[in-house]
Scaffold this motif. Sequence first.
Motif: not given
Length: 652
Positions: A609-612, A537-540, A602-604
């Motif tokens: 972080f999410i992927r890990t 949600e925080g990425m949005i 930044d988005g990357l």
Amino acid sequence: MTTHFLRLALPLCGLLLASQPLAAEGDKPLLQEGKKTLFQRVLTTPGCKIGTAAGDDKGQLQPAFSSFYVYQKAEVNGQSWVKVGPDSYGKTIGWLPQSCTVDWKMQLTLAFTNPANRDRLVFFKDKKSLDDILSAPDPVSVVAPLRAHLKRDGHADGVLAQEPEYFVDLQKQFYLLPILSGEEVMTESGFYTRLLNVASVSKADLTTKPADDVNQLKGFNASVVFVIDSTISMGPYIDRTKEAVNKIYDKIKQEHLQDQVKFGLVSFRSNTKAVPGLEFTSKVFADPNQVKDGNDFLQKVAGLKEAKVSSSLVDEDAYSGVLSAIDNIDWSPFGARYIVLITDAGAIDGSNKLSSTGLDAKQLRLEAGNKGIAIYTLHLKTPSGKDDHTKAEGQYRDLSNFDSTQSNLYQSVDAGDLKTFGQQVDTLAGAITEQVKAAYMGDPAIGSALYSKDEGKKPTPEEKLLGDTALIGHAMQLAWLGKKNDTQAPLVFKAWISDRDLIKQNIPTTDVRVLLTKGQLSDLSDVVSQILQAANEGMISPNKMFERLRSVAATMGADPNQLKQQENAKINDLGVLGEYLADLPYRSDVLNLDEETWKSWDGLSQEKFIRTLSTKLRYYQKYNADVDRWVELAKGSDPRDRVYPVPLEMMP
């Protein structure tokens, strides 16, 4: 020597009795001071007897360093006593003198690394002996005479014990090496190391079998499983691998080693739902347990050709092939265990919806390590994949770290040159075969590795391949001999150790494991899921992540006033993660993440972080299903209090 007190320090003194309320029969154990969810636990020392009441010193002798929960405390004739039970669910079994117990606040234990690339770990009676070595300008001048004494006399001043000569496999011979206290220091040589006060506790007080002479290596054998990409463009490399295996089988036959070295082959492509024409994602073509000879191998892999259609991504599902080799082949009959990954493409990340495993390189490396498998990668850097080479190399270097020896088994083949590739496959297969032949002929595995790097000269790729293979073969022989001799950890005592080799201070002697119960692992999975949802949600909307986490914390009973007061709180401060995580001796990207840092990424960075965290969550689910590795720390304890030894690096 600069010292920093480490937060894992666990004082050995007893807890203050005056501040502890008594627990009624059937209640939960007493809480640790300042904690809301962590219970008091103790380990028994040698000679500890459990009685029916406080003051009863005629009770039953307990195995040294048994683990118990503390339910009550009492004073009898000036002596402190604790009422204990094997689990946290209300079952109590009697009273122990507090003087014969050790407070164990954190369920942390250590596992030995494989000693192939270092000296055996020494257990010192006191911390000063260790300090003197690590403070010395030339540690060798202190350590060399000590080692000479140990070798000649079997003992030395200030030394309680040495690590066993052979590798002790925590998977097969569970042992408890609990951390009681410790501190982090910078040595005179400039390395950070931890001085740890530990207790050595073997699973059973068995007498270690005496080592036979070197002829015990006669039964040592090896399995090499090629995991090969069979997508479009891989045809020549598939054929050359088959040729290499056939050639080495001819040599094996001449040397009468047919029963000592076996080869297998697994192939992978990509997601068949996305492209049905690929036919399979991964497939075992030749199981080394079932291959009789070179002709049989060629017959089994005859149907393997490159795919007729292209995959939907540039990357292929290499991790599917590796996991298939790890999980679908029985490695137990083999002493030396190798996977050789061959591909010209990067691997589909575990977080990608087309990944069949949901795992990344680090998790696969741990899975291979659990079974004692080394993973080589031959990365074909063909011109067509040049834009993918850098990313793929990073993935495969991570996958091909062999933690036991600090070796990296990644090899690139520039421009995908077929001749160079063929030479590397021939060299590798030949080196492993020679290694097994040497063991079969009775050459010793004990002592220094067969290969040491010349620091003044960079080895050629072939020299590096041969050197690393010799070193890893040595490690695998030590592991095999340890299993064959039923090698145990040293028996019971308390001592000081260094978590780094005393001379090669960049090489670890131990790995930290966190012992989590089913409930803790389940809670950890739930909370990590919540953090992942908040992060997505925080990425949005950057503000959403910590708003969501505050909401989660509130539903978990966190103090509303505390949540309001902390403008830029770290995730750890919100109270969503268990107390057992807060004091662990590591720096956590998750626990230390605050709102300002998240918004500044930044988005990357946010996506990484999410992927890990996603891959770790999938690993917790895998741990939960791994029924063979749940350990009962106290006899007769509730099954819910069994623990799983989670590697520290897999904590969030």
